[in-house]
Design a protein around this motif. Structure first.
Motif, mmCIF file in Angstrom:
data_model
loop_
_atom_site.group_PDB
_atom_site.id
_atom_site.type_symbol
_atom_site.label_atom_id
_atom_site.label_comp_id
_atom_site.label_asym_id
_atom_site.label_seq_id
_atom_site.Cartn_x
_atom_site.Cartn_y
_atom_site.Cartn_z
ATOM 1 N N THR A 44 -9.254 -3.585 -12.083
ATOM 2 C CA THR A 44 -8.933 -5.013 -11.965
ATOM 3 C C THR A 44 -7.854 -5.280 -10.911
ATOM 4 O O THR A 44 -7.452 -6.421 -10.719
ATOM 5 C CB THR A 44 -8.444 -5.557 -13.330
ATOM 6 N N ASP A 45 -7.380 -4.235 -10.242
ATOM 7 C CA ASP A 45 -6.278 -4.412 -9.279
ATOM 8 C C ASP A 45 -6.775 -4.547 -7.843
ATOM 9 O O ASP A 45 -7.780 -3.961 -7.462
ATOM 10 C CB ASP A 45 -5.322 -3.207 -9.340
ATOM 11 N N GLU A 46 -6.001 -5.278 -7.040
ATOM 12 C CA GLU A 46 -6.300 -5.410 -5.601
ATOM 13 C C GLU A 46 -6.076 -4.062 -4.911
ATOM 14 O O GLU A 46 -5.108 -3.365 -5.202
ATOM 15 C CB GLU A 46 -5.344 -6.430 -4.955
ATOM 16 N N PRO A 47 -6.937 -3.714 -3.969
ATOM 17 C CA PRO A 47 -6.716 -2.458 -3.231
ATOM 18 C C PRO A 47 -5.682 -2.602 -2.117
ATOM 19 O O PRO A 47 -5.485 -3.683 -1.572
ATOM 20 C CB PRO A 47 -8.091 -2.161 -2.639
ATOM 21 N N ILE A 48 -5.041 -1.498 -1.789
ATOM 22 C CA ILE A 48 -4.128 -1.446 -0.628
ATOM 23 C C ILE A 48 -4.928 -0.939 0.564
ATOM 24 O O ILE A 48 -5.649 0.053 0.451
ATOM 25 C CB ILE A 48 -2.956 -0.483 -0.923
ATOM 26 N N ASP A 49 -4.801 -1.619 1.695
ATOM 27 C CA ASP A 49 -5.446 -1.148 2.918
ATOM 28 C C ASP A 49 -4.386 -0.460 3.781
ATOM 29 O O ASP A 49 -3.520 -1.107 4.367
ATOM 30 C CB ASP A 49 -6.072 -2.329 3.679
ATOM 31 N N LEU A 50 -4.462 0.864 3.861
ATOM 32 C CA LEU A 50 -3.411 1.620 4.549
ATOM 33 C C LEU A 50 -3.386 1.352 6.053
ATOM 34 O O LEU A 50 -2.331 1.459 6.683
ATOM 35 C CB LEU A 50 -3.587 3.122 4.284
#
Ligand code: TPP
Ligand code: SF4
Ligand code: MG
Length: 351
Positions: A167-173
């Motif tokens: 359910t969490d937003e992803p981090i875009d490295l």
């Protein structure tokens, strides 16, 4: 069983590079990763890049954290220096090693869990400090080694093997590295060696903080329908911003170039990156447009691969700290400890 050595016998007619090494001299122990794991393809690309760049394997310092990805330095450059650090702490170990000895070539290998979850703070700081390194995240969107938990790059709404929904937003490295000042930022796919090898070569030749986010499907836990880190998704949604090649030891040539043409970006060390611009308007030396372009394509469900940004003349952490060029282990006691009077003068300057 990752200690298993490979047979030492080489076929006598294997091609050699200018240093007299064959490709086999750049290999390491036999991989114990799952058959088909994207990480093994990245190791093969690193081997190819170092062979083609004619780097002596013992001049490379391979730094990693913990995870399937972080195990891989054992599978390439067997004669290199290796440091398998604590989970998420590779960046501080690499920074310390580079400050102590800038004569080696630093290669950081990490995972999405290692760099975007537990090691996110460390990742952020190494990107903004101008550490001369190649930092590769083998991004499978999952904690592979510990059997498939979501990492901070897992897609929102994606399903784990056991059915749990993220359910969490992803981090875009890539977005983070661009924002924080990395001077060479690229995204690649483990299954596209033609693109990945030149990107690694360019990163190694880049005299600053080079980051490659390499999507690397985990065949055991995250290669299912719906995952943007699966083989099928990347093949269908990949948009390459450029094709590049690296030429060594030529006069720097910087060219104005139109869509569809070749762009040559001169790096500080004299090597030249040759970029094939496929997309109208993408200039790899413009950080802001790289960020806007990447986010724009992402909103359309596309993954932009290729060299998104490069600063041809980056600054280095050593220049900022004004450290001596000689590796610290080659300095004698008098140089390392200049005595009480010098210390007193430093302290006085800080009061
Ligand atoms: C301090 C600490 N916390 C947790 C762990 C357990 N652990 C080992 S590897 C790992 C995740 C690895 O994921 P990633 O970095 O994405 O690598 P992958 O295996 O997917 O290549 C975790 C949570 C650990 N070893 N140390
Ligand atoms: S669990 Fe996933 S990441 Fe780990 S070796 Fe297997 S396929 Fe690769
Ligand atoms: Mg992972």
């Amino acid at each position: 069983m990752s200690y298993l050595p490979k047979p030492k016998l080489h076929h006598p007619s294997l091609p050699k590079n200018a240093l007299g090494f064959t490709r086999r001299d750049y290999e390491g122990a036999i991989s114990t990763l799952c058959a088909g794991c994207g990480h093994d393809s990245i190791s093969a690309a690193i081997i190819q890049a170092c062979f083609e760049l004619e780097i002596a394997p013992h001049r490379v310092a391979k730094m990693s954290g913990i995870g399937c990805s972080s195990k891989t330095p054992n599978y390439f450059l067997g004669a290199g220096h290796g440091f398998n650090s604590v989970h998420g702490r590779m960046p501080s170990v690499l920074t310390g090693a580079y400050l102590a000895n800038r004569d080696l070539i630093y290669l950081g290998v990490s995972g999405d869990g290692d760099s975007a979850s537990i090691g996110f703070g460390q990742f952020a700081h190494i990107m903004r400090r101008g550490v001369n390194m190649t930092y590769i995240v083998e991004n499978n969107g999952v904690y592979g080694l510990t059997k498939g938990q979501f990492s901070a790059t897992s897609d929102k709404g994606s399903k784990a093997k056991k059915g749990t929904v993220n359910t969490d937003e992803p981090i875009d490295l890539v977005g983070i590295a661009l924002q924080l000042g990395a001077t060479y930022v690229a995204r690649a796919f483990s299954g596209d060696k033609e693109q990945l090898v030149p990107l690694i070569k360019g990163a190694i030749r880049h005299p600053g903080a080079a980051f490659i986010d390499c999507i690397s499907p985990c065949v055991a836990f995250n290669n299912h329908e719906g995952s943007t880190k699966s083989y099928d998704f990347v093949r269908e949604h990949n948009e390459a911003v450029n094709r590049l090649d690296v030429i060594r030891d030529r006069e720097p040539v910087v060219a104005e170039y139109a869509p569809g043409e070749l762009c040559e970006v001169a790096q500080h060390d004299g090597s030249v990156l040759r970029l094939r611009k496929l997309q109208e308007g993408h200039d790899p030396t413009d950080r802001l447009s790289a960020m806007a372009y990447m986010h724009g394509r992402k909103a359309e469900g596309e993954i932009v691969t290729g060299l998104l940004y490069v600063d041809p003349d980056p600054s280095d952490i050593h220049a900022g700290l004004r450290t001596v060029p000689v590796p610290l282990n080659r300095l004698d006691d008098a140089a390392l400890c200049p005595g009480a009077a010098a210390l007193e003068a430093i302290n006085a300057g800080l009061r």
